[in-house]
Design an enzyme around this catalytic site. Structure first.
Site, PDB file in Angstrom:
ATOM      1  N   CYS A   1     -19.020  66.689 103.011  1.00  0.00           N
ATOM      2  CA  CYS A   1     -20.433  65.789 102.375  1.00  0.00           C
ATOM      3  C   CYS A   1     -19.933  64.312 102.708  1.00  0.00           C
ATOM      4  O   CYS A   1     -19.159  64.308 103.405  1.00  0.00           O
ATOM      5  CB  CYS A   1     -19.873  66.073 100.962  1.00  0.00           C
ATOM      6  SG  CYS A   1     -18.241  65.511 100.202  1.00  0.00           S
TER       7      CYS A   1
ATOM      8  N   CYS B   1     -16.433  62.742 102.597  1.00  0.00           N
ATOM      9  CA  CYS B   1     -15.328  63.399 103.521  1.00  0.00           C
ATOM     10  C   CYS B   1     -15.586  62.616 105.022  1.00  0.00           C
ATOM     11  O   CYS B   1     -14.822  62.248 105.599  1.00  0.00           O
ATOM     12  CB  CYS B   1     -15.690  64.876 103.624  1.00  0.00           C
ATOM     13  SG  CYS B   1     -15.897  65.748 102.217  1.00  0.00           S
TER      14      CYS B   1
END
Lengths: 85, 330
Positions: A11, A14
């Site tokens: 996502c 990250c």
């Protein structure tokens, strides 16, 4: 050479952590291998309960948030001291 | 430093209304009774107000959150039976830091620590739904009663849904690999100083407001447009109390929609003003914010289809019931 792992399924947070980590590594001009771990089974091996996670030389230094660049730099410096024993 | 920030914040907050009115009516020369004038003043007032509120309240909430963590919540829930466990789990869902991509590690962590499936689900429903951005926006635009209503409704849905799913005994529909993860030793809590907490809270503010401000602006702009230009009661026939099917319809549309709370809240508020009933709008908001396709995709990795469908189904029904209830009592 340090092994740095970014734990997360991919996502936005990250990715942000990965970018930040690469920037800090470049700025510090150190040798480090940066690996992204995206499979849950592999992530769970580090026993964290929230992503993104930051692991340096198999030690979890941060989980569930994006640390500041100063913090990441501090983690790396700390890890370098340990690995030079 | 902190004190200076607080003073500046209070100063700015109290200046917004007069400034907004001045720009709209004196500077731009719009009439205070015209639709355009009203819409513009509304926009100029609400955008800075909401952004300031967001910054201030996210900061405060983040400080509270530094006292909690998934590990700590797991420890607090250990040994609690269903019923009480569901209530505690839902409440902790509000204060524990959570991002939907963490849903899986957290789920696995709870489950293999022995926390009942239903209790884990109560947490997983409350955490994304009762998110601070939604609550702050509701508070900022519609007052503490509406915000409080949303929180209470979210808790009720989370507790009820978790309890019901727990009773259905669907453990065998959890993905097999989850049970293979070994029991985790409790990782020690970080020791944080107050400086650390303030620093982290400030980081949170930058991250969250940075992510959300554009949606706030767009949402309020659309809301302002509806406020200024849509006639009163225009929506009463399709979204008002009388249309019994408006609640299930709102939920069905809301479930697959994935929107940032920041964008949806101002729009929904304006709709309520124009005749959409509170219950239907609340149900819509909860469906949009609490359930989403991306979340379903993530949860699919740990929940087999029957359980995933049950999870979404029970929550959707609970939201509908809340919607009907509020349409009835308000």
């Amino acid at each position: 050479m340090l092994t740095i792992k970014i734990l997360g399924i991919g996502c936005a947070r990250c990715k942000k952590l990965e970018l930040l980590t690469r920037q800090v590594v470049d700025q510090m001009k150190i040798q480090a291998e940066i690996i992204k771990v995206t499979e849950y089974l592999d992530i769970m091996a580090y026993r964290i309960m929230s992503t993104p996670g930051l692991v340096i030389d198999e030690k979890v230094v941060s989980a569930g948030r994006i640390p500041s660049s100063d913090e990441v730099a501090a983690f790396i410096t700390q890890a370098q001291k340990v690995s030079s024993f | 430093m902190l004190a200076a920030g607080v003073v500046l914040w209070l100063l700015a907050y109290n200046l917004i209304q007069p400034l907004a009115n001045w720009i709209a009516y004196s500077l731009l020369g719009l009439s205070s009774t015209s639709r355009l004038g009203e819409a513009v003043a509304f926009f100029l007032y609400d955008v800075p107000k909401i952004l300031l509120l967001l910054s201030g309240m996210v900061f405060l909430i983040s400080i509270v959150r530094t006292f909690f963590s998934p590990e700590r919540t797991r420890a607090l829930l250990g040994g609690k039976h269903e019923g009480v466990g569901n209530i505690i789990a839902a409440t902790l869902g509000i204060v524990t830091p959570f991002c939907s991509c963490s849903a899986v590690p957290l789920f696995i962590g709870f489950v293999e620590a022995g926390i009942p499936l239903g209790v884990t689900f109560s947490f997983l429903v409350a955490a994304p739904m009762i998110n601070e951005v939604a609550v702050i926006l509701l508070f900022g635009l519609f007052g503490w009663k509406v915000a409080g209503l949303y929180i209470v409704s979210g808790l009720v849905v989370a507790i009820a849904a978790g309890y019901v799913i727990g009773k259905l005994k669907m453990e065998r529909y959890v993905a097999d690999f989850v049970w293979k993860v070994h029991r985790q030793a409790n990782i020690g809590q970080e020791r944080l100083t107050w400086t650390d907490r303030v620093e982290r809270a400030w980081q949170s503010v930058k991250e969250i407001v940075g992510k959300v401000w554009l949606y706030v602006v767009i949402g309020i702009a659309i809301g302002a447009g509806i406020h200024g230009f849509v006639p009163e009661d225009a929506l009463a026939s399709i979204l008002g109390k009388g249309a019994w099917w408006s609640v299930p319809l709102a939920v069905l549309i809301g479930v697959p929609l994935y929107s940032n709370a920041a964008g949806i809240v101002p729009i929904v508020g304006a709709l309520i003003e124009k005749g959409a009933s509170v219950g239907t709008s609340l149900a819509f908001m909860m469906a949009v914010i609490g359930l989403s396709l991306p979340e379903a995709v993530i949860l699919k990795r740990v929940l087999k289809m029957p359980l995933l469908i049950t999870f979404f189904g029970v929550i959707a029904v609970a939201i509908m019931l809340i919607g009907y209830m509020f349409n009835w009592i308000l």
